[in-house]
Design a protein around this motif. Structure first.
Motif, PDB file in Angstrom:
ATOM      1  N   MET A   1      34.280  37.047  32.907  1.00 13.61           N
ATOM      2  CA  MET A   1      35.126  38.200  32.585  1.00 13.61           C
ATOM      3  C   MET A   1      34.805  38.704  31.175  1.00 13.61           C
ATOM      4  O   MET A   1      34.695  37.921  30.254  1.00 13.61           O
ATOM      5  N   ASP A   2      34.639  40.020  31.006  1.00 10.15           N
ATOM      6  CA  ASP A   2      34.439  40.510  29.659  1.00 10.15           C
ATOM      7  C   ASP A   2      35.792  40.933  29.083  1.00 10.15           C
ATOM      8  O   ASP A   2      36.830  40.795  29.716  1.00 10.15           O
ATOM      9  N   GLN A   3      35.743  41.497  27.866  1.00  9.33           N
ATOM     10  CA  GLN A   3      36.958  41.852  27.148  1.00  9.33           C
ATOM     11  C   GLN A   3      37.886  42.733  27.986  1.00  9.33           C
ATOM     12  O   GLN A   3      39.089  42.480  28.083  1.00  9.33           O
ATOM     13  N   MET A   4      37.302  43.812  28.600  1.00  7.25           N
ATOM     14  CA  MET A   4      38.094  44.762  29.390  1.00  7.25           C
ATOM     15  C   MET A   4      38.813  44.079  30.538  1.00  7.25           C
ATOM     16  O   MET A   4      39.930  44.426  30.902  1.00  7.25           O
ATOM     17  N   ASP A   5      38.154  43.090  31.121  1.00 14.04           N
ATOM     18  CA  ASP A   5      38.726  42.454  32.304  1.00 14.04           C
ATOM     19  C   ASP A   5      39.922  41.579  31.977  1.00 14.04           C
ATOM     20  O   ASP A   5      40.599  41.090  32.866  1.00 14.04           O
ATOM     21  N   ASN A   6      40.172  41.370  30.686  1.00 10.68           N
ATOM     22  CA  ASN A   6      41.344  40.588  30.323  1.00 10.68           C
ATOM     23  C   ASN A   6      42.606  41.428  30.282  1.00 10.68           C
ATOM     24  O   ASN A   6      43.649  40.967  29.861  1.00 10.68           O
ATOM     25  N   VAL A   7      42.494  42.698  30.687  1.00 13.97           N
ATOM     26  CA  VAL A   7      43.656  43.582  30.758  1.00 13.97           C
ATOM     27  C   VAL A   7      43.782  44.064  32.189  1.00 13.97           C
ATOM     28  O   VAL A   7      42.815  44.488  32.796  1.00 13.97           O
ATOM     29  N   ILE A   8      44.975  43.982  32.746  1.00 15.40           N
ATOM     30  CA  ILE A   8      45.177  44.578  34.063  1.00 15.40           C
ATOM     31  C   ILE A   8      46.377  45.512  34.020  1.00 15.40           C
ATOM     32  O   ILE A   8      47.298  45.317  33.242  1.00 15.40           O
ATOM     33  N   ALA A   9      46.325  46.539  34.842  1.00  9.37           N
ATOM     34  CA  ALA A   9      47.409  47.518  34.882  1.00  9.37           C
ATOM     35  C   ALA A   9      48.245  47.303  36.143  1.00  9.37           C
ATOM     36  O   ALA A   9      47.780  46.720  37.117  1.00  9.37           O
TER      37      ALA A   9
ATOM     38  N   ASP B   1      43.186  53.956  32.480  1.00  9.56           N
ATOM     39  CA  ASP B   1      42.140  54.475  33.372  1.00  9.56           C
ATOM     40  C   ASP B   1      40.935  53.561  33.330  1.00  9.56           C
ATOM     41  O   ASP B   1      40.457  53.219  32.253  1.00  9.56           O
ATOM     42  N   GLY B   2      40.473  53.184  34.473  1.00  4.91           N
ATOM     43  CA  GLY B   2      39.290  52.326  34.492  1.00  4.91           C
ATOM     44  C   GLY B   2      39.623  50.849  34.376  1.00  4.91           C
ATOM     45  O   GLY B   2      38.749  50.007  34.497  1.00  4.91           O
ATOM     46  N   LEU B   3      40.895  50.523  34.144  1.00  8.47           N
ATOM     47  CA  LEU B   3      41.258  49.098  34.095  1.00  8.47           C
ATOM     48  C   LEU B   3      41.468  48.583  35.522  1.00  8.47           C
ATOM     49  O   LEU B   3      41.846  49.343  36.400  1.00  8.47           O
ATOM     50  N   PRO B   4      41.249  47.291  35.714  1.00  3.97           N
ATOM     51  CA  PRO B   4      41.607  46.735  37.028  1.00  3.97           C
ATOM     52  C   PRO B   4      43.109  46.902  37.268  1.00  3.97           C
ATOM     53  O   PRO B   4      43.904  46.752  36.347  1.00  3.97           O
ATOM     54  N   ILE B   5      43.481  47.237  38.475  1.00  2.00           N
ATOM     55  CA  ILE B   5      44.895  47.496  38.792  1.00  2.00           C
ATOM     56  C   ILE B   5      45.381  46.510  39.845  1.00  2.00           C
ATOM     57  O   ILE B   5      44.723  46.301  40.872  1.00  2.00           O
ATOM     58  N   LEU B   6      46.543  45.915  39.581  1.00  4.25           N
ATOM     59  CA  LEU B   6      47.166  45.041  40.581  1.00  4.25           C
ATOM     60  C   LEU B   6      48.333  45.791  41.204  1.00  4.25           C
ATOM     61  O   LEU B   6      49.199  46.285  40.475  1.00  4.25           O
ATOM     62  N   ARG B   7      48.339  45.938  42.496  1.00 10.39           N
ATOM     63  CA  ARG B   7      49.487  46.581  43.137  1.00 10.39           C
ATOM     64  C   ARG B   7      49.587  46.131  44.590  1.00 10.39           C
ATOM     65  O   ARG B   7      48.631  45.574  45.145  1.00 10.39           O
ATOM     66  N   TYR B   8      50.756  46.398  45.175  1.00  8.64           N
ATOM     67  CA  TYR B   8      50.922  46.107  46.591  1.00  8.64           C
ATOM     68  C   TYR B   8      50.386  47.271  47.407  1.00  8.64           C
ATOM     69  O   TYR B   8      50.767  48.410  47.193  1.00  8.64           O
TER      70      TYR B   8
ATOM     71  N   LEU C   1      43.993  43.586  44.088  1.00 11.27           N
ATOM     72  CA  LEU C   1      43.398  43.861  42.779  1.00 11.27           C
ATOM     73  C   LEU C   1      42.288  44.891  42.995  1.00 11.27           C
ATOM     74  O   LEU C   1      41.301  44.603  43.674  1.00 11.27           O
ATOM     75  N   GLU C   2      42.498  46.097  42.431  1.00 15.30           N
ATOM     76  CA  GLU C   2      41.509  47.162  42.606  1.00 15.30           C
ATOM     77  C   GLU C   2      40.697  47.280  41.325  1.00 15.30           C
ATOM     78  O   GLU C   2      41.268  47.390  40.235  1.00 15.30           O
TER      79      GLU C   2
ATOM     80  N   ARG D   1      38.108  46.125  46.253  1.00 17.04           N
ATOM     81  CA  ARG D   1      39.457  45.583  46.397  1.00 17.04           C
ATOM     82  C   ARG D   1      39.383  44.092  46.685  1.00 17.04           C
ATOM     83  O   ARG D   1      38.682  43.672  47.598  1.00 17.04           O
ATOM     84  N   LEU D   2      40.118  43.330  45.913  1.00 12.08           N
ATOM     85  CA  LEU D   2      40.204  41.887  46.175  1.00 12.08           C
ATOM     86  C   LEU D   2      41.628  41.585  46.615  1.00 12.08           C
ATOM     87  O   LEU D   2      42.580  41.913  45.915  1.00 12.08           O
ATOM     88  N   PHE D   3      41.770  41.053  47.812  1.00  6.71           N
ATOM     89  CA  PHE D   3      43.109  40.673  48.260  1.00  6.71           C
ATOM     90  C   PHE D   3      42.998  39.462  49.171  1.00  6.71           C
ATOM     91  O   PHE D   3      41.921  39.125  49.663  1.00  6.71           O
ATOM     92  N   PHE D   4      44.129  38.795  49.360  1.00  4.78           N
ATOM     93  CA  PHE D   4      44.138  37.630  50.236  1.00  4.78           C
ATOM     94  C   PHE D   4      44.430  38.105  51.651  1.00  4.78           C
ATOM     95  O   PHE D   4      45.397  38.829  51.884  1.00  4.78           O
ATOM     96  N   HIS D   5      43.587  37.706  52.571  1.00  8.63           N
ATOM     97  CA  HIS D   5      43.932  37.904  53.978  1.00  8.63           C
ATOM     98  C   HIS D   5      43.462  36.694  54.746  1.00  8.63           C
ATOM     99  O   HIS D   5      42.309  36.298  54.604  1.00  8.63           O
ATOM    100  N   PRO D   6      44.340  36.098  55.553  1.00  7.41           N
ATOM    101  CA  PRO D   6      43.941  34.851  56.214  1.00  7.41           C
ATOM    102  C   PRO D   6      43.081  35.074  57.459  1.00  7.41           C
ATOM    103  O   PRO D   6      43.063  34.237  58.351  1.00  7.41           O
TER     104      PRO D   6
END
Ligand SMILES: C[S@@+](CC[C@H](N)C(=O)[O-])C[C@H]1O[C@@H](n2cnc3c(N)ncnc32)[C@H](O)[C@@H]1O
Length: 276
Positions: free
Chosen positions: A1-9, A42-49, A56-57, A62-67
């Protein structure tokens, strides 16, 4: 993870997520910002339902859990088709299983089914965001109610997975630290499925996982600790022909010519085996 990736919206209106993220931020140091408050977001990774699934977009991925993978495997198991992971770990009802690399928890769920309600599974994940997403997903699987229109075997597979979640405990940690804190011979099987050293082709579901996951190779001290802590065996999943099997002292018994992966085993029930 780089610096930017340590911030999520996140969306300010999602109160439940806000509280969870504040906790995650305090524990992991990841900074969170409401996406409507800052233009920097803008441009930050976003966590939402998205459709009730935590997602996580990031960079169009998109990274999400699906079984889904665990569900497919569960259906096959119920139909009597052998599962290579289960053959390798050789779990029995009541066993204690340590999944040292939880990832998207497909193996975690299948192992929990195998050990049953008298067994237990401790699933360890070192990426705080992957752990966060997957824990939320497992909570949803636990509450799953099968829809009436599902086929009988699919409904049964969902029920098995949902029940299996009861014996899973997940932890955000480095597996070496967890192993170091466990007594000798205190679990039955320890399992490693690290990110592959060489990736030939990345599927669209693996790409986002790769970005957020821990890419470090296993070290010999970790395997030594796993051998100390296990009663029965330590298992490694790796790409077919990987030099990691030899480097870390695993024996690949059942090769499968149709599969791109193999499972290596250190069998601790045999006199003289163990970490050399
Ligand atoms: C290939 S994935 C595991 C996939 C998993 N078996 C499944 O069924 O979905 C590997 C995962 O292990 C995690 N990992 C790598 N090194 C780790 C460590 N030292 N401690 C804990 N987790 C680790 C990575 O972040 C990644 O999420």
């Amino acid at each position: 993870m780089d610096q930017m990736d340590n911030v999520i919206a996140y969306k300010r209106s999602d109160e439940k997520l806000k509280l969870q993220l504040e906790k995650l931020s305090m524990q992991s140091g990841i900074k969170i910002v409401p996406m409507d408050a800052l233009s920097e977001a803008d441009g930050l990774p976003i966590l939402r339902y998205v459709k009730q699934k935590l997602c996580l977009e990031d960079d169009g991925e998109r990274l999400f859990f699906h079984p889904s993978m665990a569900l497919l495997r569960m259906i096959n198991i119920l139909r009597g088709v052998p599962d290579r992971f289960l053959q390798a770990v050789n779990l029995e009802a009541g066993d204690i299983f340590l999944d040292a690399t939880m990832g998207l928890a497909s193996d975690t769920l299948i192992s929990a089914y195998a050990v049953g309600s008298n067994g237990s599974v401790l699933a360890v994940e070192s990426s705080p965001l992957i752990h966060f997403l997957v824990q939320d997903g497992l909570d949803q699987v636990k509450q799953f109610k099968p829809a009436k229109k599902l086929s009988q075997v699919k409904a049964q597979a969902w029920v098995e997975l949902s029940q299996a979640t009861s014996c899973i405990e997940t932890v955000w940690a480095d597996h070496t630290r967890i192993l170091e804190g466990l007594p000798d011979a205190s679990v039955d099987v320890v399992y490693f499925d690290p990110m592959f050293r060489v990736t030939v082709k990345e599927s669209s579901s693996i790409r986002p996982l790769k970005k957020w996951s821990n890419p470090n190779p296993l070290d010999k001290d970790t395997i030594r600790e796993a051998c100390r802590v296990s009663r029965k065996r330590v298992v490694l999943k790796e790409r077919k022909g990987s030099s990691e099997f030899t480097r870390l002292g695993f024996y690949v018994k059942e090769k499968n010519k149709y599969s791109p992966v193999d499972f290596g085993i250190i069998d601790l029930t045999r006199v003289g085996e163990g970490f050399q």
